[in-house]
Design a protein around this motif. Structure first.
Motif, PDB file in Angstrom:
ATOM      1  N   CYS A   3      -4.611  59.650  94.071  1.00 13.20           N
ATOM      2  CA  CYS A   3      -3.701  59.759  95.385  1.00 13.20           C
ATOM      3  C   CYS A   3      -4.597  59.682  96.205  1.00 13.20           C
ATOM      4  N   GLN A   4      -5.044  58.526  97.605  1.00 14.48           N
ATOM      5  CA  GLN A   4      -5.862  58.152  97.693  1.00 14.48           C
ATOM      6  C   GLN A   4      -6.162  59.942  98.453  1.00 14.48           C
ATOM      7  N   ASN A   5      -7.897  59.326  98.624  1.00 12.72           N
ATOM      8  CA  ASN A   5      -8.519  61.000  98.643  1.00 12.72           C
ATOM      9  C   ASN A   5      -8.659  60.904 100.632  1.00 12.72           C
ATOM     10  N   ILE A   6      -8.599  62.221 100.913  1.00 14.87           N
ATOM     11  CA  ILE A   6      -9.080  62.682 101.778  1.00 14.87           C
ATOM     12  C   ILE A   6      -9.856  63.823 102.280  1.00 14.87           C
ATOM     13  N   LYS A   7      -9.832  63.686 104.339  1.00 10.35           N
ATOM     14  CA  LYS A   7     -11.392  64.653 104.336  1.00 10.35           C
ATOM     15  C   LYS A   7     -10.902  64.773 105.617  1.00 10.35           C
ATOM     16  N   TYR A   8     -11.271  66.189 106.543  1.00 11.37           N
ATOM     17  CA  TYR A   8     -10.810  66.616 107.793  1.00 11.37           C
ATOM     18  C   TYR A   8     -11.967  66.392 108.802  1.00 11.37           C
ATOM     19  N   GLU A   9     -11.247  66.206 109.873  1.00 10.28           N
ATOM     20  CA  GLU A   9     -11.991  65.916 110.862  1.00 10.28           C
ATOM     21  C   GLU A   9     -11.588  66.984 111.904  1.00 10.28           C
ATOM     22  N   ARG A  10     -12.530  66.728 112.867  1.00  6.04           N
ATOM     23  CA  ARG A  10     -12.347  67.643 114.018  1.00  6.04           C
ATOM     24  C   ARG A  10     -11.606  66.841 115.329  1.00  6.04           C
ATOM     25  N   GLU A  11     -10.276  67.120 115.862  1.00  6.05           N
ATOM     26  CA  GLU A  11      -9.809  66.525 117.145  1.00  6.05           C
ATOM     27  C   GLU A  11      -9.218  67.216 117.739  1.00  6.05           C
ATOM     28  N   GLY A  12      -9.811  66.992 118.899  1.00  4.92           N
ATOM     29  CA  GLY A  12      -9.135  67.567 120.344  1.00  4.92           C
ATOM     30  C   GLY A  12      -7.878  67.112 121.260  1.00  4.92           C
ATOM     31  N   TYR A  13      -6.850  68.029 122.120  1.00  7.99           N
ATOM     32  CA  TYR A  13      -5.614  67.356 122.713  1.00  7.99           C
ATOM     33  C   TYR A  13      -5.813  68.298 123.720  1.00  7.99           C
ATOM     34  N   HIS A  14      -4.746  67.392 124.624  1.00  8.29           N
ATOM     35  CA  HIS A  14      -4.353  68.938 125.215  1.00  8.29           C
ATOM     36  C   HIS A  14      -2.135  69.289 125.185  1.00  8.29           C
ATOM     37  N   VAL A  15      -2.202  70.147 125.600  1.00 10.99           N
ATOM     38  CA  VAL A  15      -1.309  70.821 124.720  1.00 10.99           C
ATOM     39  C   VAL A  15      -0.255  71.974 126.343  1.00 10.99           C
ATOM     40  N   THR A  16       0.511  71.509 126.178  1.00  6.99           N
ATOM     41  CA  THR A  16       1.685  71.526 127.789  1.00  6.99           C
ATOM     42  C   THR A  16       2.154  72.443 127.175  1.00  6.99           C
ATOM     43  N   VAL A  17       2.262  73.589 128.008  1.00  4.45           N
ATOM     44  CA  VAL A  17       3.190  75.037 126.997  1.00  4.45           C
ATOM     45  C   VAL A  17       3.666  75.213 128.662  1.00  4.45           C
ATOM     46  N   ASP A  18       5.358  75.262 128.018  1.00  7.52           N
ATOM     47  CA  ASP A  18       6.458  75.262 129.419  1.00  7.52           C
ATOM     48  C   ASP A  18       6.536  76.477 128.771  1.00  7.52           C
ATOM     49  N   ILE A  19       6.568  77.647 130.401  1.00 12.79           N
ATOM     50  CA  ILE A  19       6.529  79.134 130.738  1.00 12.79           C
ATOM     51  C   ILE A  19       8.163  79.063 131.443  1.00 12.79           C
ATOM     52  N   GLU A  20       8.827  79.346 130.238  1.00 10.68           N
ATOM     53  CA  GLU A  20      10.754  79.899 131.820  1.00 10.68           C
ATOM     54  C   GLU A  20      10.338  80.818 131.915  1.00 10.68           C
ATOM     55  N   LYS A  21      11.561  80.720 132.761  1.00  7.44           N
ATOM     56  CA  LYS A  21      12.061  82.193 133.633  1.00  7.44           C
ATOM     57  C   LYS A  21      11.880  83.673 133.177  1.00  7.44           C
ATOM     58  N   GLY A  22      11.915  84.617 133.080  1.00  3.07           N
ATOM     59  CA  GLY A  22      11.955  85.188 132.407  1.00  3.07           C
ATOM     60  C   GLY A  22      11.001  85.669 131.077  1.00  3.07           C
ATOM     61  N   MET A  23      10.141  84.708 130.591  1.00  4.01           N
ATOM     62  CA  MET A  23       9.912  85.483 129.670  1.00  4.01           C
ATOM     63  C   MET A  23       9.795  86.853 129.301  1.00  4.01           C
ATOM     64  N   GLN A  24       9.529  87.731 127.703  1.00  3.91           N
ATOM     65  CA  GLN A  24       8.704  88.340 127.992  1.00  3.91           C
ATOM     66  C   GLN A  24       7.474  88.547 127.225  1.00  3.91           C
ATOM     67  N   ASP A  25       7.266  89.879 127.481  1.00  2.00           N
ATOM     68  CA  ASP A  25       5.773  89.573 126.815  1.00  2.00           C
ATOM     69  C   ASP A  25       6.289  89.631 125.045  1.00  2.00           C
ATOM     70  N   GLY A  26       5.091  88.747 124.569  1.00  2.00           N
ATOM     71  CA  GLY A  26       5.339  88.675 123.077  1.00  2.00           C
ATOM     72  C   GLY A  26       6.540  87.251 122.001  1.00  2.00           C
ATOM     73  N   GLN A  27       7.474  87.328 123.952  1.00  2.00           N
ATOM     74  CA  GLN A  27       8.107  85.536 123.100  1.00  2.00           C
ATOM     75  C   GLN A  27       6.489  84.558 122.848  1.00  2.00           C
ATOM     76  N   VAL A  28       7.781  83.744 122.017  1.00  2.00           N
ATOM     77  CA  VAL A  28       6.775  82.642 120.928  1.00  2.00           C
ATOM     78  C   VAL A  28       6.922  81.620 122.020  1.00  2.00           C
ATOM     79  N   VAL A  29       6.101  80.648 122.276  1.00  2.00           N
ATOM     80  CA  VAL A  29       7.198  78.975 121.833  1.00  2.00           C
ATOM     81  C   VAL A  29       6.289  78.186 121.133  1.00  2.00           C
ATOM     82  N   ASN A  30       6.868  77.756 120.576  1.00  2.00           N
ATOM     83  CA  ASN A  30       6.421  77.744 119.432  1.00  2.00           C
ATOM     84  C   ASN A  30       5.729  75.310 118.972  1.00  2.00           C
ATOM     85  N   PHE A  31       5.397  75.270 118.525  1.00  2.00           N
ATOM     86  CA  PHE A  31       5.028  73.574 118.396  1.00  2.00           C
ATOM     87  C   PHE A  31       4.788  73.954 116.936  1.00  2.00           C
TER      88      PHE A  31
END
Length: 350
Positions: free
Chosen positions: A204-232
């Motif tokens: 297969c085609q060879n690959i390499k790892y590169e470090r990239e950065g970007y912004h992620v917007t996390v929506d906080i919903e009303k009443g969320m509890q501690d330990g609840q997970v927002v999954n991407f």
């Protein structure tokens, strides 16, 4: 001789009616559309698409969301058909009506009655029926504790987070990939064979790892509890010849200057003077959305007394209800009294 034309006409009428039923069944969203794969998709593509969508719309992650539950049922129904070569073949030729007639005629599997939970467990290991070599390799999940303000948890909000991760990029050269063990037999004597296992890899085609950065917007919903997970989904660590892991933000309530949260309830402490404790007082406190809560009293307030204000707590997640607000009153006593003040108090209270 007159019966033949009628027999032929009946057959033609049946074919026309059957064709109409098939066309109607195909007019809606197809099983391929539901799983978001092309009609010629391989079994592996179908399996990967199902895994991704089933995780996204699973009822455990979408409690109270009827639309997500309906979508989850559609995804499982589509996968049940397209993962079975016989049912898929019938569906491709005759649509859903063909599947119904196949089931009604006692086709293999006895119809479309497989339990959704059975499908999900067989896919994700809950039932132990999925062969290990069929599981798709997956990268590590990235779990981040996210401090959310009480204001955001009360009213809803969003947080913009800077995220850096490894990204797979093409590189010069070739590499071994999609390696698998293949079994073959070697003759070692007259009528004698030995079973051998050999690793076979593709180039297969060879690959390499590169470090990239970007912004992620996390929506906080009303009443969320501690330990609840927002999954991407698939936004975690990448995996060679597999799927990326998931990026998970785990909610944690940040400390607040005024309120303390316990589940769906809020707690706060208010200090009043001794005079206010004895004769009553007028007082309000500003809530998280800045509306005012009247906590005044016309009677006597004892030190450490706790009063409940119903419906003034946190919103209940995915519900219209709210918890309660508990106010603890601290009474501020004077540090000293003059003789005249003591006499007046004795005359009043004595």
């Amino acid at each position: 001789m007159a019966s033949r034309p009628r027999s032929a006409a009946s057959a033609i009428l049946f074919l026309l009616l059957f064709s109409c039923d098939v066309l109607i069944s195909l007019a809606g969203q197809s099983y391929y559309d539901i799983l978001q794969v092309p009609k010629g998709a391989s079994d592996e593509q179908i399996k990967r698409a199902y895994r991704k969508l089933a995780l996204k719309y699973h009822p455990d992650k979408n409690q109270g969301n009827e639309e997500a539950n309906k979508r989850f049922a559609e995804i499982n129904n589509a996968y049940e058909v397209l993962s079975d070569s016989e049912k898929r073949g019938i569906y491709d030729r005759y649509g859903e009506e063909g599947l119904k007639q196949h089931a009604a005629s006692g086709g293999r599997g006895g119809g479309m009655g497989m339990n959704i939970q059975d499908i999900f467990e067989s896919m994700f290991g809950g039932g132990g029926r999925m062969e290990e070599e069929e599981q798709i390799p997956k990268g590590d999940d990235v779990i981040v504790d996210l401090d959310a303000t009480l204001e955001d948890l009360y009213m809803g909000g969003s947080l913009k987070i800077w995220r850096e991760k490894n990204v797979i990029k093409p590189a010069p050269g070739k590499r071994k990939c999609n390696c698998r063990n293949e079994v073959y037999h070697r003759q070692i004597g007259p009528g004698m064979f030995q079973q051998m296992t050999e690793q076979v890899c593709e180039q297969c085609q060879n690959i390499k790892y590169e470090r990239e950065g970007y912004h992620v917007t996390v929506d906080i919903e009303k009443g969320m509890q501690d330990g609840q997970v927002v999954n991407f989904f698939e936004d975690g660590e990448p995996k060679l010849d597999g799927e990326p892991g998931d990026l998970k933000f785990r909610i944690r309530t940040a400390p607040h200057d005024v309120f303390r949260r316990e589940g769906n309830d809020l707690h706060t402490t208010v200090t009043i003077t001794l005079v206010q404790a004895l004769v009553g007082f007028e007082k309000t406190i500003k809530h998280l959305d800045e509306h005012l809560v009247d906590i005044g009293s016309k009677g006597i307030t004892k030190p450490k007394e706790v009063r409940k204000f119903k419906g003034e707590g946190m919103p209940v997640y995915y519900n219209t209800k709210k918890g309660d607000l508990y106010v603890t009153f601290e009474v501020l006593f004077p540090s000293s009294l003059t003789e005249d003040q003591k006499s007046k108090i004795k005359s009043i209270l004595g």
